[in-house]
Design a protein around this motif. Structure first.
Motif, PDB file in Angstrom:
ATOM      1  N   ASP A  16      20.901 -10.792  -1.568  1.00 58.58           N
ATOM      2  CA  ASP A  16      20.871 -11.982  -0.716  1.00 58.58           C
ATOM      3  C   ASP A  16      19.592 -12.133   0.096  1.00 58.58           C
ATOM      4  O   ASP A  16      19.376 -13.172   0.720  1.00 58.58           O
ATOM      5  CB  ASP A  16      22.060 -11.958   0.247  1.00 58.58           C
ATOM      6  N   SER A  17      18.739 -11.088   0.133  1.00 59.13           N
ATOM      7  CA  SER A  17      17.520 -11.172   0.937  1.00 59.13           C
ATOM      8  C   SER A  17      16.430 -10.277   0.353  1.00 59.13           C
ATOM      9  O   SER A  17      16.703  -9.351  -0.394  1.00 59.13           O
ATOM     10  CB  SER A  17      17.804 -10.745   2.377  1.00 59.13           C
ATOM     11  N   GLY A  18      15.216 -10.553   0.743  1.00 57.18           N
ATOM     12  CA  GLY A  18      14.082  -9.748   0.307  1.00 57.18           C
ATOM     13  C   GLY A  18      13.958  -8.490   1.143  1.00 57.18           C
ATOM     14  O   GLY A  18      14.800  -8.188   1.977  1.00 57.18           O
ATOM     15  N   GLY A  19      12.883  -7.754   0.906  1.00 54.25           N
ATOM     16  CA  GLY A  19      12.650  -6.532   1.662  1.00 54.25           C
ATOM     17  C   GLY A  19      11.441  -5.792   1.140  1.00 54.25           C
ATOM     18  O   GLY A  19      10.658  -6.322   0.355  1.00 54.25           O
ATOM     19  N   GLN A  20      11.288  -4.560   1.565  1.00 58.68           N
ATOM     20  CA  GLN A  20      10.183  -3.720   1.143  1.00 58.68           C
ATOM     21  C   GLN A  20      10.668  -2.690   0.130  1.00 58.68           C
ATOM     22  O   GLN A  20      11.864  -2.476  -0.034  1.00 58.68           O
ATOM     23  CB  GLN A  20       9.555  -3.018   2.334  1.00 58.68           C
ATOM     24  N   MET A  21       9.713  -2.045  -0.530  1.00 49.33           N
ATOM     25  CA  MET A  21      10.027  -1.043  -1.537  1.00 49.33           C
ATOM     26  C   MET A  21       9.127   0.175  -1.310  1.00 49.33           C
ATOM     27  O   MET A  21       7.946   0.021  -0.991  1.00 49.33           O
ATOM     28  CB  MET A  21       9.776  -1.632  -2.923  1.00 49.33           C
ATOM     29  N   LEU A  22       9.692   1.354  -1.448  1.00 47.87           N
ATOM     30  CA  LEU A  22       8.949   2.610  -1.367  1.00 47.87           C
ATOM     31  C   LEU A  22       8.922   3.209  -2.754  1.00 47.87           C
ATOM     32  O   LEU A  22       9.978   3.411  -3.368  1.00 47.87           O
ATOM     33  CB  LEU A  22       9.623   3.579  -0.387  1.00 47.87           C
ATOM     34  N   ILE A  23       7.728   3.489  -3.263  1.00 49.61           N
ATOM     35  CA  ILE A  23       7.588   4.031  -4.613  1.00 49.61           C
ATOM     36  C   ILE A  23       6.816   5.337  -4.551  1.00 49.61           C
ATOM     37  O   ILE A  23       5.771   5.426  -3.902  1.00 49.61           O
ATOM     38  CB  ILE A  23       6.863   3.043  -5.546  1.00 49.61           C
ATOM     39  N   LYS A  24       7.331   6.350  -5.243  1.00 50.40           N
ATOM     40  CA  LYS A  24       6.646   7.630  -5.396  1.00 50.40           C
ATOM     41  C   LYS A  24       6.659   7.958  -6.875  1.00 50.40           C
ATOM     42  O   LYS A  24       7.711   7.932  -7.518  1.00 50.40           O
ATOM     43  CB  LYS A  24       7.331   8.728  -4.590  1.00 50.40           C
ATOM     44  N   ALA A  25       5.495   8.249  -7.434  1.00 50.79           N
ATOM     45  CA  ALA A  25       5.382   8.468  -8.873  1.00 50.79           C
ATOM     46  C   ALA A  25       4.327   9.524  -9.154  1.00 50.79           C
ATOM     47  O   ALA A  25       3.595   9.954  -8.262  1.00 50.79           O
ATOM     48  CB  ALA A  25       5.012   7.152  -9.560  1.00 50.79           C
ATOM     49  N   SER A  26       4.251   9.929 -10.415  1.00 54.94           N
ATOM     50  CA  SER A  26       3.177  10.811 -10.856  1.00 54.94           C
ATOM     51  C   SER A  26       2.788  10.429 -12.273  1.00 54.94           C
ATOM     52  O   SER A  26       3.548   9.784 -12.994  1.00 54.94           O
ATOM     53  CB  SER A  26       3.596  12.286 -10.779  1.00 54.94           C
ATOM     54  N   SER A  27       1.589  10.818 -12.656  1.00 59.41           N
ATOM     55  CA  SER A  27       1.060  10.533 -13.987  1.00 59.41           C
ATOM     56  C   SER A  27       0.420  11.793 -14.543  1.00 59.41           C
ATOM     57  O   SER A  27      -0.144  12.603 -13.795  1.00 59.41           O
ATOM     58  CB  SER A  27       0.010   9.419 -13.913  1.00 59.41           C
ATOM     59  N   SER A  28       0.487  11.942 -15.854  1.00 61.86           N
ATOM     60  CA  SER A  28      -0.172  13.075 -16.489  1.00 61.86           C
ATOM     61  C   SER A  28      -1.690  12.904 -16.486  1.00 61.86           C
ATOM     62  O   SER A  28      -2.429  13.853 -16.722  1.00 61.86           O
ATOM     63  CB  SER A  28       0.337  13.255 -17.920  1.00 61.86           C
ATOM     64  N   ASP A  29      -2.182  11.695 -16.195  1.00 61.07           N
ATOM     65  CA  ASP A  29      -3.612  11.416 -16.077  1.00 61.07           C
ATOM     66  C   ASP A  29      -3.921  11.231 -14.598  1.00 61.07           C
ATOM     67  O   ASP A  29      -3.607  10.201 -14.005  1.00 61.07           O
ATOM     68  CB  ASP A  29      -3.982  10.157 -16.859  1.00 61.07           C
ATOM     69  N   SER A  30      -4.543  12.223 -13.975  1.00 61.96           N
ATOM     70  CA  SER A  30      -4.770  12.193 -12.525  1.00 61.96           C
ATOM     71  C   SER A  30      -5.740  11.101 -12.094  1.00 61.96           C
ATOM     72  O   SER A  30      -5.806  10.776 -10.911  1.00 61.96           O
ATOM     73  CB  SER A  30      -5.259  13.557 -12.035  1.00 61.96           C
ATOM     74  N   SER A  31      -6.478  10.511 -13.022  1.00 57.75           N
ATOM     75  CA  SER A  31      -7.407   9.442 -12.649  1.00 57.75           C
ATOM     76  C   SER A  31      -6.849   8.052 -12.936  1.00 57.75           C
ATOM     77  O   SER A  31      -7.507   7.051 -12.671  1.00 57.75           O
ATOM     78  CB  SER A  31      -8.748   9.622 -13.379  1.00 57.75           C
ATOM     79  N   ALA A  32      -5.636   7.975 -13.468  1.00 56.43           N
ATOM     80  CA  ALA A  32      -5.035   6.677 -13.790  1.00 56.43           C
ATOM     81  C   ALA A  32      -4.720   5.900 -12.515  1.00 56.43           C
ATOM     82  O   ALA A  32      -4.479   6.476 -11.460  1.00 56.43           O
ATOM     83  CB  ALA A  32      -3.753   6.876 -14.593  1.00 56.43           C
ATOM     84  N   ARG A  33      -4.716   4.583 -12.631  1.00 57.33           N
ATOM     85  CA  ARG A  33      -4.267   3.709 -11.550  1.00 57.33           C
ATOM     86  C   ARG A  33      -2.885   3.199 -11.940  1.00 57.33           C
ATOM     87  O   ARG A  33      -2.677   2.761 -13.071  1.00 57.33           O
ATOM     88  CB  ARG A  33      -5.243   2.559 -11.354  1.00 57.33           C
TER      89      ARG A  33
END
Length: 132
Positions: free
Chosen positions: A59-76
């Motif tokens: 019913d409403s918007g909000g914020q999002m918290l994302i935590k991730a990792s990649s096997s390529d440390s230089s990836a965006r």
């Protein structure tokens, strides 16, 4: 890849896909699932999402918290809404670890978020309510 008989905690959904050599893969857990695709013969990074928390509701918007990792440390890494709209970049903390990034306020609820990498990987995971 489909997980059965395994209980996944809603507070810390981890969806990881190693995509090298795969044309389609998926992971499931919590209240939803994840999926990813790649072009055959293309070598891409592996992305893991350990948090995709939101305080938005249907019913409403909000914020999002994302935590991730990649096997390529230089990836965006970039986060996208289900309709393909860019939410923002998941900040690179170094060593292939990204996040604790709080994304800008979104005016609509997203049941899933897709993380795409500049190195070709992508994963779609369900969002879960913020946990205190």
């Amino acid at each position: 890849m489909h997980a059965t008989g395994t209980r996944w905690a809603a507070m810390a959904l981890t969806a990881a896909l190693a995509l090298t050599g795969a044309t389609t893969a998926s992971a499931s857990g919590g209240s939803g699932g994840g999926s990813a695709t790649q072009t055959p013969g293309q070598s891409v990074d592996s992305i893991t999402v350990t948090k995709a928390y939101t305080n938005a509701t249907p019913d409403s918007g909000g914020q999002m918290l994302i935590k991730a990792s990649s096997s390529d440390s230089s990836a965006r890494l970039f986060a996208y809404r289900p309709d393909g709209t860019l939410i923002g970049e998941v900040q690179n903390g170094g060593g292939g670890r990204y996040g604790g990034t709080v994304m800008p306020y979104q005016f609509a609820y997203s049941a899933t978020v897709t993380i795409r990498s500049s190195s070709g990987g992508a994963i779609t995971v369900p969002t879960t309510p913020f946990q205190i």
